[in-house]
Design a protein around this motif. Structure first.
Motif, PDB file in Angstrom:
ATOM      1  N   THR A 127      34.886  59.872  29.240  1.00 44.24           N
ATOM      2  CA  THR A 127      34.071  58.672  29.065  1.00 44.24           C
ATOM      3  C   THR A 127      33.688  58.075  30.415  1.00 44.24           C
ATOM      4  O   THR A 127      32.533  57.698  30.639  1.00 44.24           O
ATOM      5  CB  THR A 127      34.837  57.621  28.236  1.00 44.24           C
ATOM      6  OG1 THR A 127      35.176  58.199  26.979  1.00 44.24           O
ATOM      7  CG2 THR A 127      34.020  56.367  28.027  1.00 44.24           C
ATOM      8  N   PHE A 128      34.642  58.010  31.333  1.00 42.31           N
ATOM      9  CA  PHE A 128      34.391  57.447  32.653  1.00 42.31           C
ATOM     10  C   PHE A 128      33.280  58.200  33.375  1.00 42.31           C
ATOM     11  O   PHE A 128      32.327  57.608  33.890  1.00 42.31           O
ATOM     12  CB  PHE A 128      35.675  57.469  33.490  1.00 42.31           C
ATOM     13  CG  PHE A 128      35.482  57.050  34.919  1.00 42.31           C
ATOM     14  CD1 PHE A 128      35.381  55.715  35.256  1.00 42.31           C
ATOM     15  CD2 PHE A 128      35.375  58.008  35.918  1.00 42.31           C
ATOM     16  CE1 PHE A 128      35.187  55.326  36.580  1.00 42.31           C
ATOM     17  CE2 PHE A 128      35.176  57.626  37.238  1.00 42.31           C
ATOM     18  CZ  PHE A 128      35.092  56.284  37.568  1.00 42.31           C
ATOM     19  N   PHE A 129      33.383  59.534  33.396  1.00 38.87           N
ATOM     20  CA  PHE A 129      32.380  60.322  34.122  1.00 38.87           C
ATOM     21  C   PHE A 129      31.029  60.306  33.410  1.00 38.87           C
ATOM     22  O   PHE A 129      29.982  60.320  34.065  1.00 38.87           O
ATOM     23  CB  PHE A 129      32.882  61.746  34.362  1.00 38.87           C
ATOM     24  CG  PHE A 129      33.943  61.809  35.431  1.00 38.87           C
ATOM     25  CD1 PHE A 129      33.653  61.450  36.745  1.00 38.87           C
ATOM     26  CD2 PHE A 129      35.228  62.199  35.123  1.00 38.87           C
ATOM     27  CE1 PHE A 129      34.623  61.489  37.729  1.00 38.87           C
ATOM     28  CE2 PHE A 129      36.207  62.244  36.101  1.00 38.87           C
ATOM     29  CZ  PHE A 129      35.911  61.888  37.407  1.00 38.87           C
ATOM     30  N   GLU A 155      29.816  57.746  31.738  1.00 30.63           N
ATOM     31  CA  GLU A 155      29.231  56.447  32.088  1.00 30.63           C
ATOM     32  C   GLU A 155      28.752  56.437  33.542  1.00 30.63           C
ATOM     33  O   GLU A 155      27.697  55.885  33.864  1.00 30.63           O
ATOM     34  CB  GLU A 155      30.248  55.335  31.853  1.00 30.63           C
ATOM     35  CG  GLU A 155      30.522  55.070  30.389  1.00 30.63           C
ATOM     36  CD  GLU A 155      31.658  54.085  30.152  1.00 30.63           C
ATOM     37  OE1 GLU A 155      32.289  53.623  31.135  1.00 30.63           O
ATOM     38  OE2 GLU A 155      31.918  53.784  28.976  1.00 30.63           O
ATOM     39  N   MET A 156      29.512  57.047  34.417  1.00 28.32           N
ATOM     40  CA  MET A 156      29.132  57.102  35.823  1.00 28.32           C
ATOM     41  C   MET A 156      27.850  57.923  35.988  1.00 28.32           C
ATOM     42  O   MET A 156      26.933  57.522  36.728  1.00 28.32           O
ATOM     43  CB  MET A 156      30.263  57.719  36.662  1.00 28.32           C
ATOM     44  CG  MET A 156      29.996  57.661  38.158  1.00 28.32           C
ATOM     45  SD  MET A 156      31.388  58.191  39.153  1.00 28.32           S
ATOM     46  CE  MET A 156      31.357  59.944  38.884  1.00 28.32           C
ATOM     47  N   LEU A 157      27.745  59.049  35.290  1.00 25.94           N
ATOM     48  CA  LEU A 157      26.547  59.880  35.373  1.00 25.94           C
ATOM     49  C   LEU A 157      25.323  59.129  34.841  1.00 25.94           C
ATOM     50  O   LEU A 157      24.245  59.166  35.442  1.00 25.94           O
ATOM     51  CB  LEU A 157      26.756  61.182  34.596  1.00 25.94           C
ATOM     52  CG  LEU A 157      25.617  62.187  34.632  1.00 25.94           C
ATOM     53  CD1 LEU A 157      25.292  62.594  36.067  1.00 25.94           C
ATOM     54  CD2 LEU A 157      25.972  63.414  33.807  1.00 25.94           C
ATOM     55  N   THR A 158      25.497  58.425  33.735  1.00 28.50           N
ATOM     56  CA  THR A 158      24.413  57.618  33.172  1.00 28.50           C
ATOM     57  C   THR A 158      23.957  56.570  34.174  1.00 28.50           C
ATOM     58  O   THR A 158      22.749  56.365  34.381  1.00 28.50           O
ATOM     59  CB  THR A 158      24.871  56.953  31.856  1.00 28.50           C
ATOM     60  OG1 THR A 158      25.242  57.977  30.932  1.00 28.50           O
ATOM     61  CG2 THR A 158      23.774  56.105  31.254  1.00 28.50           C
ATOM     62  N   ASP A 159      24.906  55.904  34.814  1.00 31.63           N
ATOM     63  CA  ASP A 159      24.577  54.886  35.813  1.00 31.63           C
ATOM     64  C   ASP A 159      23.852  55.495  37.006  1.00 31.63           C
ATOM     65  O   ASP A 159      22.857  54.936  37.495  1.00 31.63           O
ATOM     66  CB  ASP A 159      25.858  54.179  36.265  1.00 31.63           C
ATOM     67  CG  ASP A 159      25.566  53.062  37.258  1.00 31.63           C
ATOM     68  OD1 ASP A 159      24.740  52.189  36.936  1.00 31.63           O
ATOM     69  OD2 ASP A 159      26.183  53.075  38.356  1.00 31.63           O
ATOM     70  N   LEU A 160      24.305  56.644  37.479  1.00 27.06           N
ATOM     71  CA  LEU A 160      23.658  57.307  38.618  1.00 27.06           C
ATOM     72  C   LEU A 160      22.230  57.737  38.265  1.00 27.06           C
ATOM     73  O   LEU A 160      21.315  57.607  39.084  1.00 27.06           O
ATOM     74  CB  LEU A 160      24.483  58.503  39.080  1.00 27.06           C
ATOM     75  CG  LEU A 160      25.802  58.159  39.781  1.00 27.06           C
ATOM     76  CD1 LEU A 160      26.606  59.429  40.040  1.00 27.06           C
ATOM     77  CD2 LEU A 160      25.555  57.410  41.090  1.00 27.06           C
ATOM     78  N   LYS A 161      22.042  58.242  37.056  1.00 27.33           N
ATOM     79  CA  LYS A 161      20.694  58.635  36.631  1.00 27.33           C
ATOM     80  C   LYS A 161      19.771  57.412  36.576  1.00 27.33           C
ATOM     81  O   LYS A 161      18.612  57.478  37.001  1.00 27.33           O
ATOM     82  CB  LYS A 161      20.746  59.317  35.272  1.00 27.33           C
ATOM     83  CG  LYS A 161      21.276  60.731  35.320  1.00 27.33           C
ATOM     84  CD  LYS A 161      21.300  61.356  33.922  1.00 27.33           C
ATOM     85  CE  LYS A 161      21.846  62.772  33.977  1.00 27.33           C
ATOM     86  NZ  LYS A 161      21.917  63.389  32.635  1.00 27.33           N
ATOM     87  N   ARG A 205      20.049  54.673  38.298  1.00 28.52           N
ATOM     88  CA  ARG A 205      19.767  54.252  39.685  1.00 28.52           C
ATOM     89  C   ARG A 205      18.718  55.163  40.323  1.00 28.52           C
ATOM     90  O   ARG A 205      17.843  54.700  41.056  1.00 28.52           O
ATOM     91  CB  ARG A 205      21.038  54.254  40.528  1.00 28.52           C
ATOM     92  CG  ARG A 205      21.997  53.151  40.202  1.00 28.52           C
ATOM     93  CD  ARG A 205      23.206  53.229  41.092  1.00 28.52           C
ATOM     94  NE  ARG A 205      24.211  52.255  40.719  1.00 28.52           N
ATOM     95  CZ  ARG A 205      25.184  51.875  41.519  1.00 28.52           C
ATOM     96  NH1 ARG A 205      25.303  52.394  42.723  1.00 28.52           N
ATOM     97  NH2 ARG A 205      26.060  50.987  41.109  1.00 28.52           N
TER      98      ARG A 205
END
Length: 89
Positions: free
Chosen positions: A71-73, A75-81, A83
């Motif tokens: 879940t953490f990764f 969410e992080m990937l979604t946030d990076l995309k 950005r």
């Protein structure tokens, strides 16, 4: 493991007195005590060893504080995309 006759007699006597439920338990307890004494010697004394063990216990990770890695990764990937898209990349 080989015990001297005196040590074997001592441990068997302690089992017969009820100090231990079996000879195996007695040997395990003596080995644990030996390991504790060695650790205390390495740490510079029993007080320092106990203090160190207390610190380790206090640092124990609470499973409730853990995060699911998937879940953490995600969410992080979604946030990076998001950005990257916002930056026009």
């Amino acid at each position: 493991m080989t015990l001297s006759p005196e040590d074997a007699f001592d441990l068997q006597t302690r089992v017969e007195r009820g100090e231990f439920s079996s000879l195996e338990e007695a040997v395990a307890a003596e080995l644990a005590e030996l390991n504790y004494r060695r650790a205390a010697e390495i740490m510079g004394g029993g007080d320092k060893l106990e203090s160190f063990l207390d610190e380790l216990e206090a640092e124990t990770v609470n499973p409730e504080d853990c995060v699911d890695a998937e879940t953490f990764f995600a969410e992080m990937l979604t946030d990076l995309k998001a950005r990257a898209e916002a930056a026009g990349e």
